[in-house]
Design a protein around this motif. Structure first.
Motif, PDB file in Angstrom:
ATOM      1  N   UNK A 340      -2.855  26.761 -15.178  1.00 44.80           N
ATOM      2  CA  UNK A 340      -3.548  26.784 -13.886  1.00 44.80           C
ATOM      3  C   UNK A 340      -4.980  27.297 -13.992  1.00 44.80           C
ATOM      4  N   UNK A 341      -5.351  27.812 -15.165  1.00 43.85           N
ATOM      5  CA  UNK A 341      -6.739  28.272 -15.340  1.00 43.85           C
ATOM      6  C   UNK A 341      -7.716  27.108 -15.384  1.00 43.85           C
ATOM      7  N   UNK A 342      -7.206  25.908 -15.683  1.00 41.65           N
ATOM      8  CA  UNK A 342      -8.077  24.752 -15.786  1.00 41.65           C
ATOM      9  C   UNK A 342      -8.788  24.643 -17.121  1.00 41.65           C
ATOM     10  N   UNK A 343      -8.505  25.550 -18.038  1.00 46.07           N
ATOM     11  CA  UNK A 343      -9.166  25.543 -19.338  1.00 46.07           C
ATOM     12  C   UNK A 343      -8.169  25.227 -20.447  1.00 46.07           C
ATOM     13  N   UNK A 394      -9.261  40.574 -15.005  1.00 50.34           N
ATOM     14  CA  UNK A 394     -10.652  40.568 -14.516  1.00 50.34           C
ATOM     15  C   UNK A 394     -11.338  39.279 -14.884  1.00 50.34           C
ATOM     16  N   UNK A 395     -11.162  38.822 -16.111  1.00 53.75           N
ATOM     17  CA  UNK A 395     -11.862  37.614 -16.550  1.00 53.75           C
ATOM     18  C   UNK A 395     -11.311  36.369 -15.872  1.00 53.75           C
ATOM     19  N   UNK A 396      -9.985  36.280 -15.692  1.00 50.78           N
ATOM     20  CA  UNK A 396      -9.418  35.130 -15.036  1.00 50.78           C
ATOM     21  C   UNK A 396      -9.777  35.085 -13.556  1.00 50.78           C
ATOM     22  N   UNK A 397      -9.898  36.232 -12.924  1.00 47.77           N
ATOM     23  CA  UNK A 397     -10.303  36.254 -11.507  1.00 47.77           C
ATOM     24  C   UNK A 397     -11.732  35.756 -11.349  1.00 47.77           C
TER      25      UNK A 397
END
Length: 399
Positions: A340-343, A394-397
């Motif tokens: 779901x991150x799209x990466x 934090x990075x995924x947000x």
């Protein structure tokens, strides 16, 4: 072992001019490449939370360290029988007879400098060029790599999240062809942490028997299932090789202690291969093995600690946006679904390493069905695991 019997080595076809060398068949991806990047960052003073490789941070059994030290101090650093010191093999056989709940003769025990040799020697005895080997997907990368190196074709059988990362025997059966020679089994499983139930293992064993397949069952994580959880054994037969290690369960990665339990008909072939490759495992390491195997309380404490860390990591990741987790039941890892991150998982792993300073292993390193996932290891103290999850969140947000 040959393609049709359990003794001797299968025939090889001589490659034609310009054919690729065997080593060129390897794909070469591994979590160790990410470790090298993480070490370079650390050398520059960057604080990296290292979750990429399954190297236990807990100490090994003190009794094993003391035994090896005594042997070295006593000058015991020479050759042993290629298959291992006979007295040590007797003690190891007794241990595995109790653990596997079946007779194990000392002659069936081979002490190897690394457990991967158990699979490698099996493949060398079984495969002809183009033969197929069924391996779990996702799965430990050397399974497929060693098949390629031996001239075979790895065929991945899927471990799907919706099935709890447990194989569906019907899907495995559909992949069997006239060229299938070997089935690789691994429970508790790397990288998903699934523990395969008894009926699944029984069906896989029946499948192997019906099709005349050899089985290699990797037991490296058996001691690290959830406390109190039954970890069923693969129903071994005369074509089964047990592949084990003390690296994970006993925190002894650098000792390179591999243990194989092989069918009587395969002992000579394995021993011949040892003579012509590694000669023998270091003698002082061999003589520390019984002390390590006797350290049941030490392993039980490690199992409990990893269960605590597993729960902490799963709970933390479950609260992270764009991350889904199937709760593992054993082993040293959590496989997080980050589709779901799209990466792409490799790109995301690189971003997390260089921007959040969290090292993880991309799931695609473990096979096609690992794509879109990250493997995180439990081999750091709880505060560091918590810090890693916080940085990842934090990075995924921010995506």
């Amino acid at each position: 072992m040959t393609g049709s019997a359990a003794t001797g080595v299968g025939h090889r076809h001589r490659p034609g001019p310009g054919a690729a060398a065997p080593a060129d068949r390897l794909l070469g991806g591994s979590a160790f490449a990410l470790s090298a990047q993480a070490r370079r960052l650390e050398a520059r003073g960057v604080d990296v939370v290292r979750l990429e490789v399954g190297q236990p941070d807990l100490p090994g059994p003190p009794a094993a360290v003391a035994a090896a030290t005594r042997e070295l101090a006593g000058g015991h650093a020479g050759y042993t029988d290629p298959a291992g010191d006979p007295l040590v093999r007797e003690q190891v056989a007794a241990h595995y007879a109790a653990r596997l709940a079946r007779p194990v003769a000392a002659e069936q025990v081979l002490l190897l400098p690394g457990s991967n040799l158990a699979l490698w020697f099996t493949l060398l005895g079984v495969l002809a060029p183009g033969d197929e080997v069924l391996v779990p997907d996702p799965g430990f990368p050397p399974y497929a790599e060693l098949v390629r190196l031996a001239g075979g074709t790895p065929v991945g059988y899927p471990l799907r999240p919706e099935h709890g990362h447990v194989p569906d025997p019907a899907e495995v059966r559909a992949l069997v062809t006239a060229r299938t020679r070997v089935l690789v089994v691994n429970s508790p499983h790397n990288p998903t942490g699934s523990v395969w139930p008894r009926d699944c293992l029984a069906e896989l064993a029946g499948l192997a028997r019906r099709h005349g397949l050899h089985t290699v069952t990797d037991e490296a994580y058996r001691e690290l299932a959830e406390p109190g959880l039954e970890t069923p054994l693969y129903p071994a037969d005369e074509r089964t090789v047990v592949m084990d290690s003390l690296s994970k369960s006993h925190s002894m990665c650098g000792w390179r202690i591999g243990i194989a339990i092989v069918p009587p008909a395969a002992v000579r072939r394995f021993t011949d291969l040892l003579v012509n490759t590694n000669c023998c495992m270091p003698s002082f390491v061999q003589r520390a093995i019984p002390a390590a195997l006797a350290a049941g309380g030490h392993v039980a404490r490690a199992r409990a600690e990893y269960a605590h860390r597993r729960a902490l990591l799963v709970d933390g990741l479950s609260a992270v946006p764009r991350v889904r987790v199937t709760r593992p039941r054993g082993g040293l890892y959590v496989l997080a679904d980050v589709r779901d991150s799209g990466l792409d998982d490799r790109r995301l792993a690189g971003l997390l390493l260089h921007e959040a300073h969290v090292a993880t292993a991309p799931g695609s390193l473990f096979g096609a069905h690992g794509a879109g996932h990250l493997r995180l290891s439990l081999t750091l103290p709880p505060p560091r695991l918590t810090e890693g999850v916080a940085r990842l969140r934090t990075r995924l947000e921010d995506l």
